[in-house]
Design a protein around this motif. Structure first.
Motif, PDB file in Angstrom:
ATOM      1  N   ASP A  17      33.717  71.926  42.613  1.00 56.81           N
ATOM      2  CA  ASP A  17      33.220  71.432  41.325  1.00 56.81           C
ATOM      3  C   ASP A  17      34.199  71.738  40.196  1.00 56.81           C
ATOM      4  O   ASP A  17      34.431  70.891  39.315  1.00 56.81           O
ATOM      5  N   ALA A  18      34.787  72.941  40.221  1.00 60.65           N
ATOM      6  CA  ALA A  18      35.734  73.313  39.170  1.00 60.65           C
ATOM      7  C   ALA A  18      36.995  72.460  39.241  1.00 60.65           C
ATOM      8  O   ALA A  18      37.540  72.045  38.204  1.00 60.65           O
ATOM      9  N   ILE A  19      37.454  72.189  40.455  1.00 64.44           N
ATOM     10  CA  ILE A  19      38.634  71.333  40.626  1.00 64.44           C
ATOM     11  C   ILE A  19      38.319  69.917  40.165  1.00 64.44           C
ATOM     12  O   ILE A  19      39.094  69.297  39.433  1.00 64.44           O
ATOM     13  N   ALA A  20      37.161  69.410  40.570  1.00 69.05           N
ATOM     14  CA  ALA A  20      36.762  68.052  40.185  1.00 69.05           C
ATOM     15  C   ALA A  20      36.631  67.918  38.675  1.00 69.05           C
ATOM     16  O   ALA A  20      36.917  66.848  38.110  1.00 69.05           O
ATOM     17  N   ALA A  21      36.218  69.008  38.005  1.00 73.98           N
ATOM     18  CA  ALA A  21      36.058  68.994  36.547  1.00 73.98           C
ATOM     19  C   ALA A  21      37.389  69.114  35.814  1.00 73.98           C
ATOM     20  O   ALA A  21      37.441  68.991  34.592  1.00 73.98           O
ATOM     21  N   GLY A  22      38.472  69.381  36.567  1.00 75.55           N
ATOM     22  CA  GLY A  22      39.783  69.510  35.936  1.00 75.55           C
ATOM     23  C   GLY A  22      39.935  70.780  35.131  1.00 75.55           C
ATOM     24  O   GLY A  22      40.681  70.805  34.135  1.00 75.55           O
ATOM     25  N   ASP A  23      39.257  71.851  35.549  1.00 76.95           N
ATOM     26  CA  ASP A  23      39.278  73.127  34.831  1.00 76.95           C
ATOM     27  C   ASP A  23      40.076  74.155  35.629  1.00 76.95           C
ATOM     28  O   ASP A  23      39.536  74.798  36.532  1.00 76.95           O
ATOM     29  N   PRO A  24      41.371  74.345  35.316  1.00 79.14           N
ATOM     30  CA  PRO A  24      42.192  75.258  36.123  1.00 79.14           C
ATOM     31  C   PRO A  24      41.750  76.712  36.054  1.00 79.14           C
ATOM     32  O   PRO A  24      41.803  77.427  37.064  1.00 79.14           O
ATOM     33  N   GLU A  25      41.307  77.165  34.864  1.00 80.19           N
ATOM     34  CA  GLU A  25      40.866  78.560  34.751  1.00 80.19           C
ATOM     35  C   GLU A  25      39.635  78.817  35.607  1.00 80.19           C
ATOM     36  O   GLU A  25      39.562  79.807  36.339  1.00 80.19           O
ATOM     37  N   ALA A  29      43.343  71.616  40.181  1.00 74.57           N
ATOM     38  CA  ALA A  29      42.440  71.176  39.126  1.00 74.57           C
ATOM     39  C   ALA A  29      43.080  70.131  38.214  1.00 74.57           C
ATOM     40  O   ALA A  29      42.374  69.286  37.652  1.00 74.57           O
ATOM     41  N   VAL A  30      44.396  70.187  38.089  1.00 70.72           N
ATOM     42  CA  VAL A  30      45.068  69.240  37.190  1.00 70.72           C
ATOM     43  C   VAL A  30      45.843  68.156  37.935  1.00 70.72           C
ATOM     44  O   VAL A  30      46.275  67.179  37.326  1.00 70.72           O
ATOM     45  N   THR A  58      42.964  74.456  53.350  1.00 72.07           N
ATOM     46  CA  THR A  58      44.219  73.709  53.401  1.00 72.07           C
ATOM     47  C   THR A  58      44.154  72.493  52.479  1.00 72.07           C
ATOM     48  O   THR A  58      45.135  72.147  51.815  1.00 72.07           O
ATOM     49  N   ALA A  59      42.987  71.848  52.425  1.00 72.11           N
ATOM     50  CA  ALA A  59      42.819  70.708  51.525  1.00 72.11           C
ATOM     51  C   ALA A  59      42.990  71.131  50.073  1.00 72.11           C
ATOM     52  O   ALA A  59      43.567  70.392  49.262  1.00 72.11           O
ATOM     53  N   ILE A  60      42.517  72.328  49.732  1.00 69.42           N
ATOM     54  CA  ILE A  60      42.700  72.856  48.368  1.00 69.42           C
ATOM     55  C   ILE A  60      44.182  73.014  48.073  1.00 69.42           C
ATOM     56  O   ILE A  60      44.690  72.586  47.023  1.00 69.42           O
ATOM     57  N   VAL A  61      44.896  73.660  49.003  1.00 71.55           N
ATOM     58  CA  VAL A  61      46.327  73.923  48.792  1.00 71.55           C
ATOM     59  C   VAL A  61      47.104  72.606  48.674  1.00 71.55           C
ATOM     60  O   VAL A  61      47.949  72.456  47.783  1.00 71.55           O
ATOM     61  N   GLU A  62      46.814  71.667  49.537  1.00 75.55           N
ATOM     62  CA  GLU A  62      47.554  70.407  49.507  1.00 75.55           C
ATOM     63  C   GLU A  62      47.227  69.579  48.268  1.00 75.55           C
ATOM     64  O   GLU A  62      48.046  68.772  47.825  1.00 75.55           O
ATOM     65  N   ALA A  63      46.059  69.813  47.675  1.00 74.86           N
ATOM     66  CA  ALA A  63      45.699  69.114  46.448  1.00 74.86           C
ATOM     67  C   ALA A  63      46.518  69.595  45.254  1.00 74.86           C
ATOM     68  O   ALA A  63      46.528  68.949  44.207  1.00 74.86           O
ATOM     69  N   ALA A  64      47.223  70.710  45.409  1.00 79.04           N
ATOM     70  CA  ALA A  64      48.117  71.184  44.352  1.00 79.04           C
ATOM     71  C   ALA A  64      49.364  70.315  44.252  1.00 79.04           C
ATOM     72  O   ALA A  64      50.075  70.358  43.245  1.00 79.04           O
ATOM     73  N   HIS A  65      49.649  69.579  45.314  1.00 82.30           N
ATOM     74  CA  HIS A  65      50.806  68.677  45.364  1.00 82.30           C
ATOM     75  C   HIS A  65      52.103  69.405  45.003  1.00 82.30           C
ATOM     76  O   HIS A  65      52.917  68.929  44.211  1.00 82.30           O
ATOM     77  N   ASN A  66      52.244  70.586  45.605  1.00 82.07           N
ATOM     78  CA  ASN A  66      53.462  71.380  45.487  1.00 82.07           C
ATOM     79  C   ASN A  66      53.988  71.576  46.909  1.00 82.07           C
ATOM     80  O   ASN A  66      53.444  72.381  47.667  1.00 82.07           O
TER      81      ASN A  66
END
Length: 243
Positions: free
Chosen positions: A207-215, A116-117, A159-167
């Motif tokens: 949508d939550a990730i796109a909105a930048g809302d981690p919670e 999200a961030v 997997t796309a979600i996990v890789e978007a964490a960039h960790n």
């Protein structure tokens, strides 16, 4: 450094490198050298194993790559871990569907928070493309058993979600884990009592990730996994009751 009467022997028909790796791995697991301790030099190990130094060097390189040893230039080679990651992975792969889903929830919820961030526009494009392919497959099939075809697209989405964490560390752990994720999903989709994939819950996560809302991203991720987890719990309870 531990000196030794516990000499190692290289015998048999197997590759000398493979045998050396196995022997060193066994000594590490047995605690011959503690975590943080320097292991014997290549020359000393070669004498104990009765193999060439090149064989020892290659075996050490493999164990460094596996994360059990670490080489420090000008100092030597030290023990990083006495646990073999390959054994850990095999244990994960033998786990049940509920176990896999619980670990998925832990890994993916944190990944969703970070995504999200840290996500990029390209990350969002990957998530949406994978979800669109999954939705298309679901819409085009009427027989439940045929929906196993959604497994690969669903795994691609997660997997796309996990890789978007960039960790990188989180990504590597999830990649190791993905084989068990795939198997658990195949098992789930092969059971008529398992809930169907709901595109809306996946979209809520994007949508939550796109909105930048981690919670909210964490909440959406846990909600996405809650239904299949609850279904597995119910199936296990019913199975136990029939015993």
């Amino acid at each position: 450094m531990t000196s030794g009467n516990d000499s190692l022997h290289a015998t048999g028909r197997r590759s000398l490198v493979d045998l050396t790796i196995e022997q060193l791995r066994e000594r590490l697991a047995a605690g011959t050298w503690a975590v943080g301790e320097q292991i014997p030099t290549e020359h000393e190990l070669a004498e104990r194993l009765q193999v060439g130094r090149n064989t020892v060097r290659e075996a050490i390189r493999v164990l460094v790559h596996a994360g059990m040893l670490v080489s420090r230039q000008g100092e030597g080679t030290f023990v990083r871990s006495t646990s073999d990651p390959a054994s850990v992975l095999r244990g994960v792969q033998r786990s049940g569907v509920r176990d896999v889903l619980e670990v998925r929830a832990a890994l993916e919820a944190e990944a969703a928070r970070l995504a999200a961030v840290r996500h990029t526009p390209e990350d969002l494009d990957r998530m949406r493309a994978a979800l669109a392919r999954e939705a298309e497959v679901i819409a085009s099939h009427t027989e439940r058993v045929e929906r196993e075809a959604t497994v690969e697209h669903d795994l691609e989405f997660h997997t796309a979600i996990v890789e978007a964490a960039h960790n990188p560390a989180l990504t590597e752990v999830y990649r190791y884990f993905s084989a068990s994720v795939r198997e658990s999903m195949r098992t789930a989709f092969g059971d008529h009592e398992m809930p169907e994939v709901v595109v809306a819950t996946h979209q809520a996560l994007v949508d939550a990730i796109a909105a930048g809302d981690p919670e909210q991203a964490e909440v959406a991720c846990r909600a996405l996994l809650a239904e299949p987890t609850a279904a597995v719990e119910q199936l296990l309870a019913e199975f136990a009751a029939r015993k």
